[in-house]
Design a protein around this motif. Structure first.
Motif, PDB file in Angstrom:
ATOM      1  N   SER A  91       0.845  -1.194   0.000  1.00 27.07           N
ATOM      2  CA  SER A  91       0.000   0.000   0.000  1.00 27.07           C
ATOM      3  C   SER A  91       0.881   1.244   0.000  1.00 27.07           C
ATOM      4  CB  SER A  91      -0.923  -0.003   1.219  1.00 27.07           C
ATOM      5  OG  SER A  91      -0.167   0.053   2.411  1.00 27.07           O
ATOM      6  N   VAL A  92       0.424   2.266  -0.677  1.00 32.42           N
ATOM      7  CA  VAL A  92       1.199   3.493  -0.842  1.00 32.42           C
ATOM      8  C   VAL A  92       0.781   4.509   0.213  1.00 32.42           C
ATOM      9  CG1 VAL A  92       1.764   5.403  -2.399  1.00 32.42           C
ATOM     10  CG2 VAL A  92       1.430   3.079  -3.304  1.00 32.42           C
ATOM     11  N   ARG A  93       1.760   5.012   0.951  1.00 29.71           N
ATOM     12  CA  ARG A  93       1.499   6.070   1.929  1.00 29.71           C
ATOM     13  C   ARG A  93       1.440   7.403   1.187  1.00 29.71           C
ATOM     14  NH1 ARG A  93       5.441   3.801   6.747  1.00 29.71           N
ATOM     15  NH2 ARG A  93       7.035   3.835   5.123  1.00 29.71           N
ATOM     16  N   THR A  94       0.295   8.036   1.254  1.00 29.98           N
ATOM     17  CA  THR A  94       0.094   9.270   0.511  1.00 29.98           C
ATOM     18  C   THR A  94       0.209  10.470   1.441  1.00 29.98           C
ATOM     19  OG1 THR A  94      -2.299   9.112   0.850  1.00 29.98           O
ATOM     20  CG2 THR A  94      -1.405   8.125  -1.159  1.00 29.98           C
ATOM     21  N   GLY A  95       0.152  11.658   0.848  1.00 25.34           N
ATOM     22  CA  GLY A  95       0.209  12.877   1.641  1.00 25.34           C
ATOM     23  C   GLY A  95       1.489  13.651   1.391  1.00 25.34           C
ATOM     24  N   LYS A  96       1.673  14.691   2.189  1.00 23.52           N
ATOM     25  CA  LYS A  96       2.823  15.574   2.022  1.00 23.52           C
ATOM     26  C   LYS A  96       4.156  14.879   2.258  1.00 23.52           C
ATOM     27  CE  LYS A  96       0.497  19.852   3.462  1.00 23.52           C
ATOM     28  NZ  LYS A  96       0.515  20.971   4.446  1.00 23.52           N
TER      29      LYS A  96
END
Length: 877
Positions: free
Chosen positions: A425-430
Motif C-alpha cells: 500500500s502506498v502512503r500518501t500525503g505531504k
C-alpha cells in the motif's frame, strides 16, 4: 637436520672522520664461529690507529661493544637505534670490552655468546668509540661504526619435531623440484602442490579448490593487511606450527643464497630502487611499499642486506612477512552447530504459523457474508422502519470505523496476504517522499560497503587501478559518491529526528505534562519491543548460520559459531554495540541502533522542554549541536583524521573511536528535531502556508548545493594523495592539500550541514504548491514498499557482502562494471530477503506488539483510576 649456517652480508666500515688536521682509522677483523648449536665465539683484532699532524690532539681510550639483534623484531626495535650509536643500545644482549690503546695498537679480543634461542636468526655487530682530547681540554668521541666482516649472521637451529618437522619438510620439498621423486617423498603430488601454492608477498592465494582435492594436503594461508598468500602443504601443517616451519625454511634459504655474496666493500643502499622493485613485484604503488613494507623490512633490507641483491632482498622481505603474518590452516568448511536449532526451530514455527493463519484467513474471506438488511420475520416492527434503523446504525459504524483502526484477530495478524497488502500500500500525503529517501539511503549504504569492505581487507588483486598516483578511481571526482555513502546513515538519523519530534509533540499536546513524563519508560519499552524481533532473527543468522554456509582461503570463521557474537550478543540485544570498538564485530552495522535508541531516549526530555518553552528547547538543541561539533573537532585533531575515511594519516583507530558513538553523530538527528518542530508549528498554526514554485526551486537549489558540497568537497583534498585505508600505518607524506585544521573543519561541520541541506529540500517538497520533479520522483508508488523494507535490508546487507567477498578463492578484480554489478546484486538479494523478514517477522510481531502495548496501557489506566492525567494515551511515540 638443521645445521648452523652463516650469512656474509655486512661490511667492514672504513670510517674516516676529519678533526682539525687529523684523521681516525678504525678497522676490525673479527670472526664469528660456532661452538655448538646455541653458542658462538667471537674473536679477532682491533687496529685502532690515530694519525694526526696536530700534536694538541691526544687519544686516551676506546670502548668496544657488540650488539646482538633478532631480525624478527628489527622493524620494531632496531630502527629506533641511531646508526651512529647503535652499539650503545641495550635492547638486546651485548658484551663490553674496555681497553686503553696507544696509537697504532692492535688489541686482540675473544668472548663467547651463549644460550641463544633456537629458531632465531641473529645478527652480531661490533663498534668502537675512540676518545680524543683537543688542546682546549675538550674531549670528543670519534664514532667508528664497525661491522663484523666474516659471517655475522647466525642461524640457531630450531628443534622441530613431529608434525612441525613434517610441515617444514614439505615446504623444503615443494621449492626443490629435484627432490620430488625421491623415495622418502613418495605419496604426494608435489607438482600440483607447488602449482596450488601462491607467491609470498603479494595477493596470490594459489588454488584453494585444487589443493583441497589433493591427497594428504592441507591448505594454509598467511595474511598481513594487504599481503596474503596461500600454500598447499603437508596435511600435518597446522596454524600453530606452520609459521615456525616456514621461518626455519626461509632462514636456511637466506643463508644458502647469500653465502656467495660476501664482500668487504661498503655499498650505499638505494632504498628508492628497492622500494620500486618491491612495488613492481607486489603490483602496488611505491607509496604502499613505503607505508606497509618499509616499516617491516627496512631494517632487514638496510641493516641485514646492504648489497640489496634481488634474491636476498626478496627472501628477507618474505621472512619478515611470514614472521608477522596471521596464519590459518585447514578446510574451514564447517558443519552447522547443533545449537543452530535454537534459532531454526522458532523460525520454522513462525513460518508454519504464518502459512496456517494465511490459509485460515483466505478461507474466511471467501465465506459469504450475512445480509444484515434481511427482514427478521419475528420482528413486529414495520419492515421499512427496520430497514431505516439498520441503515443508520451501519452509517454510524462506518463513520466510527473510518476514524478508529479495526482490531485484527490473531489469525489476521499473521496473515501473509494482509501483511503483503499493507506492505505494497502506498502512503500518501505531504510526506510520501520520505519513503524514497529511505530506500535510496539504504542503497547508498550498500554501495559504500560494497567498495569499503573489499578495500579495507585488501581483496582487490589490482589495487593500482584505484591509486591516485596511477590516476586510479580514488582520484576521480565522481568516486567521492562512494565514501559519501557515510552520509546515508546521517539521512536515517535526520529522518528519525524529524518523525520523533513532530509525532511526540502531537501526542504530548493531548496529555498532561505529568502523564507524558511518566510514560517515557513505556515508550522506550515499546521502541525496544518493535525492533527486537528483527534483531534476534538477524543476530541468529550472523551467530549460528553464516560460519557454516561457505568456506575459502579468506573465510574468517574457524569454528561453526561466530566467536564475536558468542561474546557480545547481549550488546546487540540491548543496543550497546557502538559504545566500545570490540562490540562492533558481530553484526557490524547495529552501531546505528545504539545511536538511534540513545537519541530516542533523550528526545522526550527535549519535548518536555518544548512544551514548557519552545525557546528553551531550541537553546538546549543549539548547545548540544555546539558540543557535538566541538567534540568532533577535538577528536579529529587528536587522532589526526583525514577528510576522507579512505585516507589514513593518523591513528588507525581514529575513525573507529569517532564514527560509532552517539555523541559524535548527533548533529543530523538534532537538525531533524528542529525541522520536526517547525513542521509541527506550521501544521498547527499555519495550515494554509505554502511556497510558490520559484521559491521552492530556490530552496531545493540551496539545499541540494549544500549536499553536493558535503559529498564532493573532499575531492580537492584526496585527488593527489597516495594514502589509503588499505594500510594501518600512518601516512607520512599524504600529499593532501588540506591542513589538519581543514580536515577538522570538514569532519566537524559536514554532517551538520548535510542535515541542514536535507531540511531545506524537504521544506520545498512539503510546502511547494506545484510538485517538483525531485519530489515526484521520490514519491513514486513503487518506492513506498521499498522504503518500508529499508530497515530489514540495512540489517541484512552485510551478511551477503561479507559472505560474497570472504568466500572468494582468489583475488577479485576491481573495475567500475564489477562494482556496479556487485552493488546491484547486493541490493536485489537484500531487499528480497527483507521482504520475507517483513512478512514473517516484522509485520506480525508489530501487529502483536500494538495489541500488547494497548493492553498494558489500559491496565495502567485502570490502576491509576482517579488520576485523570493518566487516562490519556500513555505511549508518546
Amino acid at each position: 637436520f638443521c645445521r648452523i649456517s652463516f650469512l656474509l652480508i655486512l661490511i667492514s666500515i672504513f670510517s674516516i672522520i676529519n678533526i682539525c688536521n687529523g684523521q681516525s682509522y678504525l678497522v676490525a677483523s673479527p670472526v664469528l664461529s660456532n661452538v655448538n648449536d646455541t653458542s658462538f665465539q667471537l674473536s679477532g683484532i682491533i687496529n685502532a690507529t690515530l694519525i694526526t699532524t696536530n700534536s694538541s690532539i691526544s687519544s686516551h681510550g676506546s670502548t668496544f661493544k657488540c650488539l646482538m639483534t633478532n631480525n624478527f623484531t628489527l622493524y620494531e626495535s632496531l630502527m629506533k637505534i641511531d646508526q651512529n650509536t647503535f652499539w650503545y643500545g641495550n635492547l638486546f644482549p651485548f658484551t663490553t670490552l674496555d681497553f686503553l690503546p696507544s696509537p697504532s695498537d692492535f688489541v686482540p679480543f675473544s668472548f663467547n655468546i651463549t644460550n641463544l634461542t633456537t629458531g632465531s636468526l641473529l645478527l652480531v655487530k661490533c663498534g668502537v668509540s675512540f676518545n680524543v682530547t683537543i688542546d682546549n681540554n675538550t674531549t670528543q668521541s670519534l664514532l667508528g661504526r664497525l661491522v663484523i666482516p666474516d659471517k655475522p649472521l647466525v642461524y640457531v637451529a630450531s628443534s622441530l619435531t613431529g608434525d612441525a618437522f613434517a610441515c617444514k619438510h614439505s615446504i623444503d620439498v615443494i621449492g626443490s623440484p629435484q627432490d620430488w621423486n625421491k623415495t622418502e617423498n613418495q605419496g604426494y603430488n608435489w607438482e600440483f602442490m607447488s602449482i596450488s601454492s601462491g607467491k609470498v608477498g603479494g595477493r596470490d592465494l594459489g588454488d584453494y579448490d585444487r589443493c583441497q582435492s589433493l591427497p594428504k594436503t592441507q591448505f594454509c594461508h598467511s595474511s598481513l593487511k594487504i599481503i596474503w598468500t596461500g600454500y598447499c602443504l603437508d596435511y600435518r601443517c597446522t596454524a600453530e606450527n606452520v609459521k615456525q616451519a616456514y621461518v626455519a625454511h626461509l632462514s636456511e634459504q637466506i643463508v644458502s643464497v647469500a653465502n656467495p655474496e660476501f664482500t668487504l666493500i661498503q655499498m650505499q643502499i638505494d632504498q628508492g630502487a628497492i622500494d620500486q622493485e618491491l612495488a613492481n613485484l607486489f603490483n602496488v604503488s611505491i607509496s604502499v611499499i613505503q607505508q606497509v613494507i618499509d616499516p617491516i623490512t627496512n631494517a632487514a633490507v638496510t641493516q641485514l642486506l646492504p648489497l640489496a641483491t634481488g634474491a636476498v632482498t626478496l627472501l628477507a622481505t618474505e621472512l619478515a612477512i611470514v614472521s608477522l603474518s596471521t596464519w590459518q590452516c585447514g578446510n574451514n568448511k564447517q558443519d552447522p552447530p547443533p545449537t543452530i536449532w535454537i534459532w531454526a526451530v522458532p523460525n520454522i514455527l513462525i513460518v508454519i504459523t504464518a502459512i496456517v493463519c494465511s490459509i485460515i484467513d483466505y478461507i474466511d474471506s471467501k465465506k459469504p457474508k450475512a445480509n444484515k438488511n434481511l427482514i427478521n420475520p419475528s420482528d413486529n416492527k414495520n419492515p421499512l422502519e427496520r430497514s431505516r434503523v439498520t441503515t443508520e446504525e451501519e452509517q454510524r459504524s462506518e463513520k466510527s470505523s473510518s476514524s478508529t483502526p479495526k482490531k485484527l484477530t490473531y489469525v489476521q495478524m499473521w496473515s501473509l496476504q494482509r501483511n503483503w497488502s499493507n506492505l505494497v500500500s502506498v502512503r500518501t500525503g505531504k510526506l510520501q517522499f520520505f519513503d524514497g529517501i529511505r530506500f535510496f539511503s539504504a542503497c547508498w549504504v550498500i554501495l559504500g560497503h560494497t567498495e569499503l569492505f573489499a578495500v579495507t581487507l585488501g581483496l582487490f588483486g589490482n589495487p593500482s587501478a584505484q591509486s591516485p598516483k596511477n590516476h586510479g578511481d580514488f582520484s576521480k571526482w565522481w568516486f567521492q559518491i562512494i565514501p559519501g555513502g557515510f552520509f546515508a546513515v546521517d539521512s536515517f538519523f535526520w529522518l528519525a529526528g524529524f518523525f520523533c519530534s513532530f509525532i511526540m509533540l502531537k501526542k504530548a499536546r493531548k496529555m498532561r505534562l505529568q502523564a507524558f513524563a511518566l510514560s517515557i519508560p513505556l515508550a522506550l519499552f515499546n521502541r525496544w519491543l518493535r525492533l527486537i524481533p528483527c534483531i534476534l532473527f538477524v543476530l541468529g543468522a550472523y551467530w549460528l548460520l553464516i560460519p557454516s554456509v561457505d568456506s575459502g582461503p579468506l573465510w574468517p570463521f574457524t569454528t561453526n559459531i561466530s566467536d564475536n557474537c558468542s561474546k557480545y550478543w547481549w550488546t546487540e540485544v540491548l543496543f550497546l554495540v557502538g559504545y566500545r570498538s570490540e562490540w562492533l564485530n558481530c553484526m557490524l552495522v547495529t552501531w546505528y541502533l545504539t545511536c538511534d535508541f540513545f537519541y530516542f531516549a533523550c528526545t522526550p526530555f527535549i519535548i518536555i522542554l518544548h512544551l514548557i518553552s519552545p525557546k528553551l528547547s531550541l537553546v538546549t538543541i543549539f548547545l548540544c549541536i555546539v558540543g557535538c561539533t566541538y567534540y568532533n573537532w577535538y577528536l579529529s585533531g587528536y587522532y589526526r583524521n583525514a577528510s576522507s575515511v579512505f585516507i589514513q594519516t593518523g591513528d588507525p583507530n581514529g575513525y573507529t573511536n569517532t564514527y560509532y558513538v552517539p555523541w559524535t553523530r548527533a548533529n543530523p538527528y538534532l537538525i531533524g528535531l528542529v525541522f520536526g518542530m517547525i513542521y509541527d508549528h506550521i501544521e498547527s498554526h499555519y495550515k494554509s502556508f505554502s511556497l510558490n514554485f520559484s521559491n521552492g526551486l530556490l530552496l531545493q537549489a540551496v539545499g541540494g548545493g549544500i549536499l553536493l558540497v558535503c559529498i564532493f568537497a573532499i575531492y580537492d583534498d584526496v585527488k593527489d594523495t597516495d594514502c589509503t585505508v588499505i594500510t594501518d600505518y600512518p601516512c607520512t607524506n599524504p600529499n593532501s592539500k588540506w591542513s589538519q585544521s581543514g580536515s577538522n573543519f570538514y569532519n566537524s561541520f559536514s554532517r551538520l550541514f548535510f542535515g541542514i541541506g536535507l531540511s531545506l529540500m524537504a521544506t520545498a517538497w512539503i510546502w511547494t504548491k506545484d510538485i517538483t520533479l525531485s519530489a515526484w520522483f521520490l514519491s513514486l508508488p513503487f518506492l513506498s514498499p521499498l522504503g518500508k523494507l529499508s530497515f530489514s535490508a540495512y540489517l541484512t546487507h552485510m551478511f551477503f557482502v561479507g559472505w560474497y567477498y570472504s568466500s572468494q578463492p582468489s583475488p577479485i578484480y576491481y573495475s567500475r562494471i564489477n562494482i556496479l554489478i556487485w552493488w546491484l546484486g547486493f541490493i536485489t538479494i537484500t531487499f528480497i530477503v527483507a521482504t520475507f523478514i517483513h512478512l514473517f517477522i516484522e509485520a506480525p510481531f508489530g501487529n502483536m506488539q500494538n495489541v500488547l502495548m494497548e493492553k498494558i496501557e489500559n491496565l495502567m489506566k485502570g490502576k491509576s483510576k482517579g488520576n485523570s492525567g493518566l487516562k490519556e494515551k500513555l505511549i508518546p511515540g
